[in-house]
Design a protein around this motif. Sequence first.
Motif, short mmCIF file in Angstrom:
data_model
loop_
_atom_site.label_atom_id
_atom_site.label_comp_id
_atom_site.label_asym_id
_atom_site.label_seq_id
_atom_site.Cartn_x
_atom_site.Cartn_y
_atom_site.Cartn_z
N GLN A 76 0.84 -1.21 0.00
CA GLN A 76 0.00 0.00 0.00
C GLN A 76 0.87 1.26 0.00
OE1 GLN A 76 -3.22 -0.02 -0.40
NE2 GLN A 76 -3.40 2.18 -0.36
N ASN A 77 1.95 1.25 0.76
CA ASN A 77 2.85 2.40 0.82
C ASN A 77 3.76 2.50 -0.40
OD1 ASN A 77 1.74 3.11 3.26
ND2 ASN A 77 3.34 2.11 4.46
N ALA A 78 4.05 1.38 -1.02
CA ALA A 78 5.00 1.36 -2.13
C ALA A 78 4.34 1.51 -3.49
CB ALA A 78 5.79 0.04 -2.11
N ARG A 79 3.06 1.30 -3.56
CA ARG A 79 2.36 1.18 -4.84
C ARG A 79 2.62 2.33 -5.80
NH1 ARG A 79 -4.07 0.79 -5.70
NH2 ARG A 79 -3.98 -0.38 -7.63
N VAL A 80 2.45 3.55 -5.36
CA VAL A 80 2.59 4.71 -6.25
C VAL A 80 4.04 4.87 -6.71
CG1 VAL A 80 2.40 7.22 -6.41
CG2 VAL A 80 0.57 5.89 -5.34
N LEU A 81 5.00 4.76 -5.78
CA LEU A 81 6.40 4.94 -6.17
C LEU A 81 6.86 3.85 -7.13
CD1 LEU A 81 8.76 6.85 -5.81
CD2 LEU A 81 9.54 5.43 -3.91
N VAL A 82 6.38 2.62 -6.93
CA VAL A 82 6.71 1.53 -7.86
C VAL A 82 6.12 1.81 -9.24
CG1 VAL A 82 6.37 -0.93 -8.35
CG2 VAL A 82 7.06 -0.19 -6.07
N ALA A 83 4.88 2.30 -9.27
CA ALA A 83 4.26 2.62 -10.56
C ALA A 83 5.01 3.75 -11.27
CB ALA A 83 2.80 3.02 -10.36
N VAL A 84 5.47 4.74 -10.52
CA VAL A 84 6.25 5.85 -11.11
C VAL A 84 7.58 5.32 -11.65
CG1 VAL A 84 7.51 7.97 -10.55
CG2 VAL A 84 5.15 7.68 -9.77
N ALA A 85 8.25 4.48 -10.87
CA ALA A 85 9.53 3.91 -11.32
C ALA A 85 9.35 3.06 -12.57
CB ALA A 85 10.16 3.08 -10.20
N LEU A 86 8.27 2.29 -12.59
CA LEU A 86 7.98 1.45 -13.75
C LEU A 86 7.70 2.31 -14.99
CD1 LEU A 86 7.49 -1.36 -14.93
CD2 LEU A 86 5.14 -1.21 -14.10
N ALA A 87 6.88 3.33 -14.82
CA ALA A 87 6.57 4.22 -15.95
C ALA A 87 7.83 4.92 -16.45
CB ALA A 87 5.52 5.24 -15.54
N TYR A 88 8.63 5.44 -15.54
CA TYR A 88 9.86 6.13 -15.94
C TYR A 88 10.78 5.18 -16.71
CZ TYR A 88 14.50 8.09 -15.73
OH TYR A 88 15.74 8.54 -16.07
N GLY A 89 11.00 3.99 -16.14
CA GLY A 89 11.91 3.05 -16.78
C GLY A 89 11.44 2.59 -18.15
N VAL A 90 10.15 2.32 -18.28
CA VAL A 90 9.60 1.85 -19.56
C VAL A 90 9.59 2.97 -20.60
CG1 VAL A 90 7.46 1.05 -20.66
CG2 VAL A 90 8.26 -0.02 -18.55
N ILE A 91 9.28 4.18 -20.18
CA ILE A 91 9.26 5.31 -21.13
C ILE A 91 10.67 5.72 -21.53
CG2 ILE A 91 8.70 7.77 -21.35
CD1 ILE A 91 6.24 7.15 -19.51
N MET A 92 11.58 5.73 -20.58
CA MET A 92 12.93 6.23 -20.85
C MET A 92 13.75 5.29 -21.73
SD MET A 92 14.78 8.76 -20.34
CE MET A 92 16.35 8.96 -21.12
N LEU A 93 13.63 3.99 -21.52
CA LEU A 93 14.50 3.03 -22.22
C LEU A 93 14.42 3.13 -23.74
CD1 LEU A 93 16.63 0.90 -21.80
CD2 LEU A 93 14.80 -0.80 -21.64
N PRO A 94 13.26 3.12 -24.39
CA PRO A 94 13.27 3.21 -25.85
C PRO A 94 13.80 4.55 -26.38
CG PRO A 94 11.02 3.16 -25.02
CD PRO A 94 11.92 2.91 -23.87
N PHE A 95 13.54 5.63 -25.66
CA PHE A 95 14.05 6.92 -26.12
C PHE A 95 15.56 7.00 -25.94
CE2 PHE A 95 9.58 7.99 -25.68
CZ PHE A 95 9.37 8.67 -26.87
N LEU A 96 16.06 6.40 -24.87
CA LEU A 96 17.50 6.35 -24.66
C LEU A 96 18.16 5.51 -25.74
CD1 LEU A 96 19.84 7.14 -22.86
CD2 LEU A 96 19.28 5.21 -21.39
N LEU A 97 17.57 4.36 -26.05
CA LEU A 97 18.12 3.52 -27.13
C LEU A 97 18.05 4.24 -28.47
CD1 LEU A 97 16.69 0.06 -26.06
CD2 LEU A 97 19.06 0.86 -25.87
#
Length: 133
Positions: A76-97
């Motif tokens: 419950q406490n981690a849910r939002v930060l994990v979702a933000v980290a997941l979104a950042y990582g998934v969005i950033m990786l293809p643009f970085l590549l």
Amino acid sequence: MPISNSDRSFTPRVRLAIGFTAIINFVIGFAFLFGPELHINLWPTPVPALLSRFIGSIVLANGLGALMIYRQPSWQNARVLVAVALAYGVIMLPFLLYHLLIKDAPPIFWGYAIVDAVFLLPIISVYRKFEAE
């Protein structure tokens, strides 16, 4: 009565990883925040002072979120930060590549791409484990 995922606590090993992540975020965040005064540039290309402070503030906020999760380690406490980290990582990786393969990003960013991809694996695993049930 079964315990819901939102009430389940993280294992000591996951909690330790979250604490380590908080420390890394604080170190990197403060380095970006005070980089202009300390003449520290953590980026392979020049970063204007205001942008460095902006990046530092975001990283420090992530560190604070990780510290809060470390102190009360539940989904419950981690849910939002994990979702933000997941979104950042998934969005950033293809643009970085894209910039590494097609544009002119310095080769040092391959290290950043590898770290991003490696960190996505446990983030996806935790997200699927707790969110799917």
